[in-house]
Design an enzyme around this catalytic site. Structure first.
Site, short mmCIF file in Angstrom:
data_model
loop_
_atom_site.label_atom_id
_atom_site.label_comp_id
_atom_site.label_asym_id
_atom_site.label_seq_id
_atom_site.Cartn_x
_atom_site.Cartn_y
_atom_site.Cartn_z
N LYS A 117 -14.83 38.28 20.26
CA LYS A 117 -16.04 38.09 21.07
C LYS A 117 -17.08 39.09 20.63
O LYS A 117 -16.76 40.15 20.09
CB LYS A 117 -15.72 38.34 22.55
CG LYS A 117 -16.69 37.68 23.51
CD LYS A 117 -16.35 36.21 23.68
CE LYS A 117 -17.18 35.53 24.71
NZ LYS A 117 -16.52 34.30 25.19
N GLY A 229 -23.67 28.92 39.40
CA GLY A 229 -24.16 29.05 38.02
C GLY A 229 -24.49 27.68 37.46
O GLY A 229 -23.64 27.04 36.82
N TYR A 230 -25.71 27.19 37.74
CA TYR A 230 -26.06 25.84 37.29
C TYR A 230 -26.74 25.90 35.92
O TYR A 230 -27.91 25.59 35.77
CB TYR A 230 -26.95 25.14 38.33
CG TYR A 230 -26.91 23.64 38.22
CD1 TYR A 230 -25.75 22.94 38.49
CD2 TYR A 230 -28.03 22.91 37.82
CE1 TYR A 230 -25.68 21.56 38.37
CE2 TYR A 230 -27.97 21.52 37.69
CZ TYR A 230 -26.80 20.87 37.96
OH TYR A 230 -26.74 19.49 37.84
N GLY A 231 -25.96 26.31 34.93
CA GLY A 231 -26.51 26.45 33.57
C GLY A 231 -25.91 25.41 32.63
O GLY A 231 -25.43 24.37 33.06
N ASN A 232 -25.93 25.76 31.34
CA ASN A 232 -25.49 24.82 30.29
C ASN A 232 -24.08 24.27 30.47
O ASN A 232 -23.82 23.12 30.17
CB ASN A 232 -25.50 25.54 28.92
CG ASN A 232 -26.91 25.79 28.48
OD1 ASN A 232 -27.84 25.14 28.98
ND2 ASN A 232 -27.09 26.73 27.57
#
Ligand code: GLU
Length: 437
Positions: A117, A229-232
């Site tokens: 990472k 968390g309304y992301g990708n």
């Protein structure tokens, strides 16, 4: 290679670091499979850690120095693989944890990679496109000798995009003097990205939800879903679950959240967020906070933001019967214990969000072959991979069940420990085959 010692440590509590917490399920799984303490010690230390400083000329003419990291946790099963995070909270302790989780995730889903990472401590939301490009090119130049098609293959994570992967590819290829698209994955399609990679994490989490619903008899039609968390990564699963008849009752992002018990349309939510940069204020919804989706009344909870969101403080207030961890490390070990005792099924991150790295593997394979697959092929292969991984984890949970007199969810071993057992066996077999232990 430049190394810094004054690194920040992300604290879960006053006593322990995120990495120490991250190792707890490893230690639990190690006990179950009777792993020698020496081997646990090897797995408790990343193989290599690189820290770099990246001077970037900002738009106002000043030079700002950023700190970047690349950690390789274990490479027994193949080259290190894992994303690059751009976020103000990035520090060595976090990148070590994320790299460790990638080793486990890649083992669970069976892609031939070790874990790695990277990350840069920065706030991409406050940087211009030009600044982000210069930062990315600077980072690529600093870590170019550390990464590589057969060494260590980055990808996006929180705060990074396909465009960032494109800049990284360009800089890397210039440095090595070769066209090596497979050095990084989740690139734009025009430069060798795979079909289906953009939605792969959400799609994989959706397949994991289908497996869990079938296994534990949880009806999806009418199920109330809450997403933090309304992301990708969250948008594709919201759309897929909506199409299965689920109701999206709560969503949030870093600015706040929206709650509507009657349900919200995922496409409308996406349009609204694209326009206003927030889900807060979505028409017809009640305003809630970023953390509220964890504890609202719902059937399925999807933490899809950052680590340490479900803690011992709020775990007892979680109403969901099923948790699908799309984020990495959203549940602390203390919260995990509480949830398991209460009979909540947690599909762990290392299984639930493995769709992203699985399609990254497909991308890497396609780049090496120079031959590209259709959307349908990618989707079908991903479905099979998640099905196989879920089955293996569930079988381990049954094999090592704790108390058969209890309700099925409580008598089973928790799925996280079962997933770690699945992965550790593979990693340790590889380490032994290489003669490393
Ligand atoms: N950052 C993603 C993860 O945490 C994707 C990694 C990859 O595709 O290599 O799984």
């Amino acid at each position: 290679m430049p190394q810094f010692t004054n690194v920040k440590v992300s604290k879960v509590s006053e006593q322990t670091s995120l990495f120490e917490e991250a190792l707890k399920p490893l230690k639990r799984a190690a006990n179950i499979v009777n792993l020698e303490p020496d081997v646990v010690e090897v797995l408790s230390n990343p193989e290599q850690m690189l820290i770099v400083s990246i001077p970037v000329k900002m738009d106002d003419g000043r030079i700002k120095v950023f700190t970047g990291y690349r950690v390789r946790h274990n490479t027994s099963r193949g080259p290190a693989k894992g994303g690059i995070r751009y976020h103000p909270g990035v520090c060595l302790d976090e990148v070590k944890s994320l790299a460790f989780w990638m080793s486990v995730k890649n083992g669970v889903v069976g892609v031939p990679f070790g874990g790695g990472k990277g990350g840069i401590t920065c706030n991409p939301k406050k940087m211009s496109e030009g600044e982000l490009e210069r930062l990315t090119r600077g980072f690529a130049a600093r870590i170019a000798k550390f990464v590589g098609l057969d060494q260590d293959i980055p990808a996006p994570d929180v705060g990074t995009t396909a465009q960032i992967m494109g800049w990284f590819t360009d800089e890397y290829c210039k440095i090595v003097g070769k066209i090596v698209p497979g050095v990084i994955t989740a690139k734009p399609l025009s430069i060798g990205g795979s079909k289906g990679r953009g939605t792969a994490t959400g799609r994989g989490a959706f397949f994991a939800t289908l497996e869990a619903a079938k296994t534990f008899n949880i009806p999806l039609k009418g199920a109330r879903v809450s997403i933090q968390g309304y992301g990708n990564v969250a948008r594709p699963i919201a759309r897929d679950l909506y199409e299965m008849g689920c109701k999206i009752v709560a969503v949030s992002d870093s600015t706040g959240g929206a709650y509507n018990p009657k349900g919200m349309h995922p496409i409308e939510l996406t349009k609204f967020k694209t326009r206003t940069r927030s889900v807060k204020g979505f028409p017809g919804s009640k305003e809630i906070t970023t953390i509220d989706p964890i504890t609202v009344d719902c059937d399925i909870l999807i933490p899809a933001a950052l680590e340490n969101q479900i803690t011992k403080k709020n775990a007892n207030n979680v109403k969901a019967k099923l948790i699908i961890e799309e984020a990495n490390g959203p549940t602390t070990p203390e919260a995990d214990k509480i949830l398991h005792e209460r009979g909540t099924i947690v599909v762990p991150d290392v299984l639930a969000n493995a769709g992203g790295v699985t399609v990254s593997y497909f991308e890497w394979v396609q780049n090496r072959m120079g031959y590209y697959w259709s959307d349908e092929e990618v989707d079908e292969k991903l479905k099979q991979a998640i099905h196989k991984a879920f089955k293996a984890v569930y079988q381990n949970a049954q094999q090592y069940q704790v108390d058969s007199s209890k309700a099925p969810q409580q008598s089973l071993m928790d799925l996280r420990t079962a997933a770690y057992v699945t992965a550790i066996k593979k990693i340790v077999d590889a380490m032994r085959a290489l003669g490393r232990i």
